[in-house]
Design a protein around this motif. Structure first.
Motif, PDB file in Angstrom:
ATOM      1  N   LYS A 114     -11.955 -17.543  35.368  1.00 13.77           N
ATOM      2  CA  LYS A 114     -12.885 -16.766  34.572  1.00 13.77           C
ATOM      3  C   LYS A 114     -12.128 -15.646  33.866  1.00 13.77           C
ATOM      4  O   LYS A 114     -11.120 -15.148  34.357  1.00 13.77           O
ATOM      5  CB  LYS A 114     -13.971 -16.169  35.470  1.00 13.77           C
ATOM      6  CG  LYS A 114     -14.908 -17.208  36.043  1.00 13.77           C
ATOM      7  CD  LYS A 114     -15.827 -16.625  37.090  1.00 13.77           C
ATOM      8  CE  LYS A 114     -16.800 -15.661  36.487  1.00 13.77           C
ATOM      9  NZ  LYS A 114     -17.794 -15.169  37.468  1.00 13.77           N
ATOM     10  N   GLU A 115     -12.650 -15.247  32.745  1.00 13.33           N
ATOM     11  CA  GLU A 115     -12.074 -14.106  32.016  1.00 13.33           C
ATOM     12  C   GLU A 115     -12.283 -12.827  32.848  1.00 13.33           C
ATOM     13  O   GLU A 115     -13.350 -12.648  33.437  1.00 13.33           O
ATOM     14  CB  GLU A 115     -12.803 -13.908  30.675  1.00 13.33           C
ATOM     15  CG  GLU A 115     -12.507 -14.980  29.659  1.00 13.33           C
ATOM     16  CD  GLU A 115     -11.186 -14.773  28.966  1.00 13.33           C
ATOM     17  OE1 GLU A 115     -10.870 -13.618  28.591  1.00 13.33           O
ATOM     18  OE2 GLU A 115     -10.480 -15.765  28.776  1.00 13.33           O
ATOM     19  N   SER A 163      -9.773 -23.832  36.063  1.00 15.23           N
ATOM     20  CA  SER A 163     -10.141 -22.771  35.124  1.00 15.23           C
ATOM     21  C   SER A 163     -10.299 -21.463  35.876  1.00 15.23           C
ATOM     22  O   SER A 163     -10.724 -21.443  37.028  1.00 15.23           O
ATOM     23  CB  SER A 163     -11.434 -23.107  34.382  1.00 15.23           C
ATOM     24  OG  SER A 163     -12.541 -23.018  35.258  1.00 15.23           O
ATOM     25  N   LYS A 203     -13.448  -9.242  33.671  1.00 13.44           N
ATOM     26  CA  LYS A 203     -14.591  -8.482  33.124  1.00 13.44           C
ATOM     27  C   LYS A 203     -14.153  -7.149  32.604  1.00 13.44           C
ATOM     28  O   LYS A 203     -13.318  -6.500  33.077  1.00 13.44           O
ATOM     29  CB  LYS A 203     -15.652  -8.274  34.193  1.00 13.44           C
ATOM     30  CG  LYS A 203     -16.264  -9.580  34.660  1.00 13.44           C
ATOM     31  CD  LYS A 203     -17.247  -9.314  35.776  1.00 13.44           C
ATOM     32  CE  LYS A 203     -17.748 -10.606  36.351  1.00 13.44           C
ATOM     33  NZ  LYS A 203     -18.618 -10.411  37.481  1.00 13.44           N
ATOM     34  N   ASP A 220     -13.870 -12.570  42.884  1.00 14.80           N
ATOM     35  CA  ASP A 220     -14.692 -13.328  41.943  1.00 14.80           C
ATOM     36  C   ASP A 220     -14.031 -14.675  41.625  1.00 14.80           C
ATOM     37  O   ASP A 220     -14.698 -15.717  41.567  1.00 14.80           O
ATOM     38  CB  ASP A 220     -14.901 -12.504  40.670  1.00 14.80           C
ATOM     39  CG  ASP A 220     -15.952 -13.090  39.750  1.00 14.80           C
ATOM     40  OD1 ASP A 220     -16.970 -13.607  40.249  1.00 14.80           O
ATOM     41  OD2 ASP A 220     -15.761 -13.008  38.517  1.00 14.80           O
ATOM     42  N   GLN A 221     -12.719 -14.665  41.432  1.00 16.25           N
ATOM     43  CA  GLN A 221     -11.997 -15.906  41.152  1.00 16.25           C
ATOM     44  C   GLN A 221     -12.036 -16.860  42.348  1.00 16.25           C
ATOM     45  O   GLN A 221     -12.149 -18.077  42.169  1.00 16.25           O
ATOM     46  CB  GLN A 221     -10.546 -15.638  40.757  1.00 16.25           C
ATOM     47  CG  GLN A 221     -10.362 -14.963  39.434  1.00 16.25           C
ATOM     48  CD  GLN A 221     -10.918 -15.734  38.246  1.00 16.25           C
ATOM     49  OE1 GLN A 221     -11.159 -16.932  38.301  1.00 16.25           O
ATOM     50  NE2 GLN A 221     -11.141 -15.033  37.158  1.00 16.25           N
ATOM     51  N   HIS A 279     -15.248 -18.573  42.129  1.00 18.98           N
ATOM     52  CA  HIS A 279     -15.217 -19.493  40.985  1.00 18.98           C
ATOM     53  C   HIS A 279     -14.396 -20.745  41.320  1.00 18.98           C
ATOM     54  O   HIS A 279     -14.817 -21.872  41.026  1.00 18.98           O
ATOM     55  CB  HIS A 279     -14.638 -18.755  39.772  1.00 18.98           C
ATOM     56  CG  HIS A 279     -14.524 -19.573  38.542  1.00 18.98           C
ATOM     57  ND1 HIS A 279     -15.605 -20.023  37.832  1.00 18.98           N
ATOM     58  CD2 HIS A 279     -13.423 -20.045  37.893  1.00 18.98           C
ATOM     59  CE1 HIS A 279     -15.197 -20.717  36.790  1.00 18.98           C
ATOM     60  NE2 HIS A 279     -13.878 -20.753  36.805  1.00 18.98           N
ATOM     61  N   TYR A 283     -11.732  -8.889  40.789  1.00 19.27           N
ATOM     62  CA  TYR A 283     -11.331 -10.085  40.053  1.00 19.27           C
ATOM     63  C   TYR A 283     -10.892 -11.175  41.033  1.00 19.27           C
ATOM     64  O   TYR A 283     -11.305 -12.338  40.913  1.00 19.27           O
ATOM     65  CB  TYR A 283     -10.200  -9.734  39.083  1.00 19.27           C
ATOM     66  CG  TYR A 283      -9.577 -10.918  38.392  1.00 19.27           C
ATOM     67  CD1 TYR A 283     -10.160 -11.461  37.247  1.00 19.27           C
ATOM     68  CD2 TYR A 283      -8.401 -11.488  38.868  1.00 19.27           C
ATOM     69  CE1 TYR A 283      -9.587 -12.557  36.602  1.00 19.27           C
ATOM     70  CE2 TYR A 283      -7.825 -12.576  38.226  1.00 19.27           C
ATOM     71  CZ  TYR A 283      -8.420 -13.100  37.097  1.00 19.27           C
ATOM     72  OH  TYR A 283      -7.858 -14.179  36.463  1.00 19.27           O
TER      73      TYR A 283
END
Length: 150
Positions: free
Chosen positions: A147-148, A145, A150, A126-127, A130, A123
């Motif tokens: 991301k949600e 923002s 996963k 990934d963030q 993003h 996470y």
């Protein structure tokens, strides 16, 4: 704050739904913003850290911690936060498993083999990707923002 309170951290990835667990998730998201804005927006970065600790101060007071103890507890939280920042920076600069180990140590200190550490490491990376796509000025203006999970 909203991203740090996502139920996935607590329900699926087994972060303790306690003051410490919530602190770790807020610290992780604060770290992500600070990391994204390295070399940019220094005033905002400082304001974000200041607000983080003002929020910790308010939270402790709401929990009934006395005025005399709040300062000491916030200083301890600052030490913990900056320790996390250093650990995540070092882990991201190191080998692949270093981030999972840092998260295990920091978020799951009482669990020798935490289920959620690898998911949180994924996470976090990934963030970072993003957030790298988002404009630093916009982030400093509160337009960010996440991301949600996963």
């Amino acid at each position: 704050m909203a991203a740090a309170r996502h139920p996935a951290f607590y329900a699926r990835w087994h972060v303790a739904d306690t003051l410490d667990g919530r602190f770790d998730m807020v610290a992780l998201h604060t770290y992500l913003i600070l990391d994204r804005l390295k070399g940019a927006e220094p005033e905002f970065r400082q304001a974000l850290v200041d607000e983080f600790f003002r929020d910790m101060d308010r939270s402790l007071r709401e929990l009934g911690v006395g005025d005399v103890s709040v300062g000491k507890k916030v200083r301890k939280m600052a030490e913990v936060f900056y320790g996390r920042v250093a650990a995540y920076d070092a882990a991201l600069a190191g080998e692949g498993g270093a981030l999972v180990a840092a998260i295990s140590r920091n978020v799951f200190p009482d669990d020798p083999q935490p289920d959620g550490a690898a998911q949180i490491a994924d996470y976090l990376t990934d963030q970072r990707s993003h957030l790298a796509l988002q404009d630093s000025v916009a982030i400093a203006q509160g337009q960010v923002s996440f991301k949600e999970p996963k």
